[in-house]
Design a protein around this motif. Sequence first.
Motif, PDB file in Angstrom:
ATOM      1  N   ARG A  26       0.913  -1.522   0.156  1.00  0.00           N
ATOM      2  CA  ARG A  26      -0.215   0.069  -0.238  1.00  0.00           C
ATOM      3  C   ARG A  26       0.876   0.946   0.220  1.00  0.00           C
ATOM      4  NH1 ARG A  26      -5.448   2.290  -0.674  1.00  0.00           N
ATOM      5  NH2 ARG A  26      -6.142  -0.019   0.599  1.00  0.00           N
ATOM      6  N   ALA A  27       2.014   1.452   0.528  1.00  0.00           N
ATOM      7  CA  ALA A  27       2.349   2.441   1.154  1.00  0.00           C
ATOM      8  C   ALA A  27       3.285   2.883  -0.145  1.00  0.00           C
ATOM      9  CB  ALA A  27       3.175   2.461   2.242  1.00  0.00           C
ATOM     10  N   THR A  30       0.766   3.490  -4.056  1.00  0.00           N
ATOM     11  CA  THR A  30       0.038   3.464  -4.056  1.00  0.00           C
ATOM     12  C   THR A  30       0.213   4.865  -4.274  1.00  0.00           C
ATOM     13  OG1 THR A  30      -1.674   2.034  -2.415  1.00  0.00           O
ATOM     14  CG2 THR A  30      -2.574   5.115  -3.482  1.00  0.00           C
ATOM     15  N   ASP A  32      -0.961   7.775  -4.203  1.00  0.00           N
ATOM     16  CA  ASP A  32      -2.008   9.060  -3.413  1.00  0.00           C
ATOM     17  C   ASP A  32      -1.974   8.728  -1.754  1.00  0.00           C
ATOM     18  OD1 ASP A  32      -5.453   8.229  -4.112  1.00  0.00           O
ATOM     19  OD2 ASP A  32      -3.674   6.531  -3.395  1.00  0.00           O
ATOM     20  N   TYR A  33      -0.835   7.990  -1.794  1.00  0.00           N
ATOM     21  CA  TYR A  33      -0.842   7.237  -0.381  1.00  0.00           C
ATOM     22  C   TYR A  33      -1.351   8.394   0.829  1.00  0.00           C
ATOM     23  CZ  TYR A  33       0.940   5.479   4.265  1.00  0.00           C
ATOM     24  OH  TYR A  33       1.126   4.784   5.527  1.00  0.00           O
ATOM     25  N   ASP A  34      -0.518   9.122   0.475  1.00  0.00           N
ATOM     26  CA  ASP A  34      -1.045  10.137   1.825  1.00  0.00           C
ATOM     27  C   ASP A  34      -2.641  11.152   1.755  1.00  0.00           C
ATOM     28  OD1 ASP A  34       1.439  10.193   2.337  1.00  0.00           O
ATOM     29  OD2 ASP A  34       2.204  12.608   1.133  1.00  0.00           O
ATOM     30  N   TRP A  36      -4.790   8.904   1.463  1.00  0.00           N
ATOM     31  CA  TRP A  36      -5.637   7.304   1.507  1.00  0.00           C
ATOM     32  C   TRP A  36      -5.225   7.838   3.712  1.00  0.00           C
ATOM     33  CZ3 TRP A  36      -3.840   3.819   5.132  1.00  0.00           C
ATOM     34  CH2 TRP A  36      -4.325   2.475   5.399  1.00  0.00           C
ATOM     35  N   LEU A  37      -3.561   8.466   3.766  1.00  0.00           N
ATOM     36  CA  LEU A  37      -4.017   8.719   5.082  1.00  0.00           C
ATOM     37  C   LEU A  37      -4.832   9.511   5.869  1.00  0.00           C
ATOM     38  CD1 LEU A  37       0.195   8.453   5.934  1.00  0.00           C
ATOM     39  CD2 LEU A  37      -2.398   6.622   6.811  1.00  0.00           C
ATOM     40  N   ASP A 470      -3.915  -2.423   6.059  1.00  0.00           N
ATOM     41  CA  ASP A 470      -4.536  -0.964   6.171  1.00  0.00           C
ATOM     42  C   ASP A 470      -4.898  -0.705   7.548  1.00  0.00           C
ATOM     43  OD1 ASP A 470      -4.263  -1.060   3.447  1.00  0.00           O
ATOM     44  OD2 ASP A 470      -6.751  -1.155   3.134  1.00  0.00           O
ATOM     45  N   LEU A 473      -1.389   0.128   8.825  1.00  0.00           N
ATOM     46  CA  LEU A 473      -0.531   1.782   8.848  1.00  0.00           C
ATOM     47  C   LEU A 473      -1.624   2.959   9.677  1.00  0.00           C
ATOM     48  CD1 LEU A 473      -0.429   1.356   4.771  1.00  0.00           C
ATOM     49  CD2 LEU A 473       1.343   1.453   6.283  1.00  0.00           C
TER      50      LEU A 473
END
Length: 498
Positions: A26-27, A30, A32-34, A36-37, A470, A473
């Motif tokens: 995922r990290a 992805t 747009d990881y930020d 998602w967080l 997920d 994270l």
Amino acid sequence: METHRPTVDPGKRYNPASGLEHAIQRAATTADYDAWLEHTGSAGGCVRPIQLRGESHIVSTRTGRIISTRHTDDMPDGVIYKACGNRRAAVCPSCAKTYRGDTYQLVLAGLTGGKGIPTTVVQHPSAFVTFTAPTFGPVHGTRTIRTRDGQLRNRPCRPRRNPDHCPHGIDLRCHQTHRDGEKILGTPLCLDCYDHDHQVVWNALSGELWRRTMDRAKDILRAWGRDHGIAVKLSYGKVAEMQARGVAHFHALMRLDGVNPLDPTVLEPPACAATFTMLADAIRRAAAGVRFRSLPHPDNPNGWLIEWGTQLDVRPVRQAVDGAITETAVAGYLAKYATKGAEATGHSSARLTNATVNRYATQHTHAGRLVDACWRLGRPGSDLDQAEAAKNSGRLSYRRLQKWAHMLGFGGHFSTKSRQYSTTLKALREARANWRRDHHRTADHTDDVETTLIVGNFTYANTGWKTIGDALLANTAAAKAREHRRLVKELFAENNNA
């Protein structure tokens, strides 16, 4: 430190190695990881977040026109994550911490003011009261004595010089000195002598016992006010705590308020004649004078006697009084108790059904016998007088015992308050939501030309995180955020003390 296994979609087997791989994937993959967080931030740390699917509209409050619409299909994972909001620390530590913080602020506002409560409440006589249940049989417990120098010293559990055998041949002596946290605490010395049926019925009716006690205390205070030509009223915030023996007892912050004849909704100090001594006397008289019997049951045609135990602790709440406890200590106590469940007894389960009750209703353990008593007493046909049970719900329809068997019969609210004691949990949650909304607007540097309203139309999609990765994270990010807030608070505290 206790760890909690993250919850994912049903049907997925828990594998720590696989969870780490998912987190790395995922990290790493992805883009747009930020985003998602940030999208999962509101539910970060929650063990079982609720997944919602639908759309939200930004609506102009002036014209009612929909300015923009966003569907969850356009969001990360195609859902919105909402924290479960469970108050029990054993179920979800993160949500329980939020609930505990809200309860702390609610109780403290009723003592010191703020959150819409005037600061004059510091002048009101207040008491921290603990109501306990009666004994249903001897149990293992911690006992202390005060030495001549004023120190508390632990003493043996149930010492006796001579053997004390019960009708079942078990010696009811215990010469061990138990410590807090021992698993044996709260367990009966003889399971067959202990009245499990009476205890679960008492748990079920403890809320009605509390209501009648408060009505009696208010009557006593009104009569006292008439005799002295003044008017006073009682406000309170109360939480229930499950003891190790599996019975509820109540901790309450009680406050005396004055009455404004022109506007009864105004919160003002009582007359000088209204003191802590008068408040404590009314509480003790009410607790000692309230008792009633439950409705007839096939197993006990006379019903069970419902009354308070002999241990009633009434302490003043102010720093200037000898033996008093501080406002912040009281708020901390009540907030901590509000997040406990039946776990102290060794029993923890979701709501029980005919298919699952046999896992927990056993004759070999104390908690198992309590569950069995709930299920047996709540069987169909347990209410001998159906009309009376329906008319006088305060005296318990026994069928409710099966519904609350997972809570050992207790089906009341763990946290309640009188109307004028303080603010509400709803108001605190709305204030937090508004702050987050304003914070996001500031972060996005968007200045709305007109006032808008966000209207959502969502349906339940699932429970839990999409994958173990997920969950790892999101929970890790939430833990870092909590640690950052803790360090900032410590820094502010150091600067203020400097």
